[in-house]
Design a protein around this motif. Structure first.
Motif, PDB file in Angstrom:
ATOM      1  N   ALA A  14      -6.859   1.528   3.924  1.00  0.00           N
ATOM      2  CA  ALA A  14      -6.347   1.299   2.685  1.00  0.00           C
ATOM      3  C   ALA A  14      -5.773  -0.232   2.549  1.00  0.00           C
ATOM      4  N   TYR A  15      -5.286  -0.876   3.824  1.00  0.00           N
ATOM      5  CA  TYR A  15      -4.476  -1.924   3.768  1.00  0.00           C
ATOM      6  C   TYR A  15      -5.101  -3.239   3.610  1.00  0.00           C
ATOM      7  N   GLN A  68       0.838  -1.210   0.028  1.00  0.00           N
ATOM      8  CA  GLN A  68      -0.013  -0.124  -0.104  1.00  0.00           C
ATOM      9  C   GLN A  68       0.809   1.243  -0.270  1.00  0.00           C
ATOM     10  N   HIS A  84      -4.787  -5.464   0.309  1.00  0.00           N
ATOM     11  CA  HIS A  84      -3.725  -6.082  -0.204  1.00  0.00           C
ATOM     12  C   HIS A  84      -3.468  -7.528   0.351  1.00  0.00           C
TER      13      HIS A  84
END
Length: 391
Positions: free
Chosen positions: A196-197, A111, A200
């Protein structure tokens, strides 16, 4: 045992999961995630042939990573990026961090820097400090985009140093191993984009598996990383767990039941059902039978139709899991964030069912319909959470 392939089995207007997820806020930021492929491309350096390789790497006992040899290339990540991921994993190994930490660290670097050792405009103009690009944050550097308080410019531009500082802070967080990935990463990074992490996590697990002998498929038992044993309360480094213990009976889209869109796992009534991974509840309700009746508080029967009491959960990566035939109203509600292993309901025999069991489905691309369903058996095995038995 019988179980309908999807709620009611009758034609129904397709639910727009994207619209549902867009209305939800919280730590997963699920709409950022792409679809979920169960395989990925690996290419040896110097080769010009790209081969589709299953994510079912042999899970070995050592999980040692090689940071100097040829690197596999995974989709958008080239050899340099994969070598940076290997460095992150090796530092974690040297520090005795469990594999779950490696997945969190790799996902965080994905990220923050797309696994590139990024400088800023000032460093890029300096001599003697190598870099792999210029980041957008004015004073953040390296794989984890660490700011001045993390160390000197030279230190932060060292992948080994940056990874070690990340792990040092992660290990100070109480209960980090049991947190959703995005929460653990955010507690380390204090990012302006805390949601946001999570997107992934699945690819980070695939990278860890490719570089470290299937290590994302392990669980920690007696301080040892044990392969393919995640079930109920034990969570694999990938972030996944089997929803219940038990053998698979009726399988996925078999010749005799081509519309059976999941697998049936036998269990006693009132056995606890666990969320297979961290996610956001989309649906938790009584599914109507073929006649439109909502009578889920009694045992069902073959041909009745419907999932009975059931739950759908949307996970990072666009995966959806479905849990059917609960004995009573689920213990979760739509919009609720649940952690991997959290109890969401109890095994029953409501709906289209001839006896107590869990009907379990996995869907990709945020698609709850029949076309989004995939075989849960290899999917869960690839994540270190095999459904006991085979189908």
């Amino acid at each position: 045992m019988t179980a309908e392939l999807s709620p009611t089995g009758a034609p129904r207007r397709r639910v727009r999961v994207g619209a549902v997820a867009a209305a939800l806020t919280g730590v997963l930021a699920l709409l950022c995630c792409g679809g979920g492929s169960a395989a990925f491309f690996l290419t040896n350096l110097g080769g010009d042939q790209e081969t589709l390789v299953s994510n079912e790497q042999q899970c070995d006992d050592e999980h040692r990573v090689n940071v100097t040899g040829k690197m596999p290339r995974m989709s958008a990540y080239g050899a340099t990026q994969m070598r940076n991921a290997a460095v992150i994993i090796k530092v974690g190994q040297d520090m005795k961090v469990p594999p779950r930490g490696w997945v969190i660290a790799v996902a965080t670097a994905m990220q923050e820097s797309a696994l590139r050792n990024l400088s800023n405009s000032t460093v890029a103009g300096s001599r003697g400090i190598p870099n792999e690009g210029v980041g957008s944050d004015h004073d953040s550097l390296g794989l984890f985009q660490q700011r001045a308080g993390w160390g000197s410019v030279t230190q932060r531009m060292s992948p080994d140093y940056a990874a070690r500082k990340f792990y040092e802070k992660l290990l100070k967080i109480d209960g980090w191993e049991h947190m959703p990935l995005t929460r653990a990463a955010q507690k380390v990074q204090i990012s302006a984009y805390p949601d946001a992490y999570a997107k992934h996590e699945d690819v980070a697990s695939q990278i860890v598996n490719a570089l470290a002998g299937g290590a994302a498929r392990t669980v920690q038992i007696a301080e040892q990383a044990v392969c393919d044993r995640a079930s109920a309360r034990t969570i694999a480094a990938s972030g996944w767990t089997a929803p219940i213990e038990g053998g698979v009976g009726s399988g996925f889209r078999t010749a005799s039941r081509p519309r059976h869109n999941g697998v049936d796992i036998g269990a006693r009534k009132r056995t606890e059902i666990h969320a297979a991974a961290t996610g956001r509840v989309l649906v938790a309700r009584c599914d109507p039978d073929h006649r439109g009746n909502r009578n889920c508080d009694v045992d069902g029967f073959p041909g009745k139709g419907g999932c009975g009491w059931f739950v759908d959960i949307l996970h990072a990566g666009g995966f959806i899991t479905r849990y059917c035939h609960m004995i009573e109203k689920p213990r979760v509600v739509p919009g609720q964030l649940v952690k991997a292993g959290e109890v969401i309901g109890l095994v029953g025999s409501s709906g289209n069912s001839s006896g107590p069991h869990l009907h379990f489905e996995v869907h990709i691309d945020s698609n709850r319909s029949f076309s989004g369903g995939i075989n849960p058996v290899p999917f869960m095995r690839q994540r270190g959470a095999p459904l006991n038995g085979s189908a």
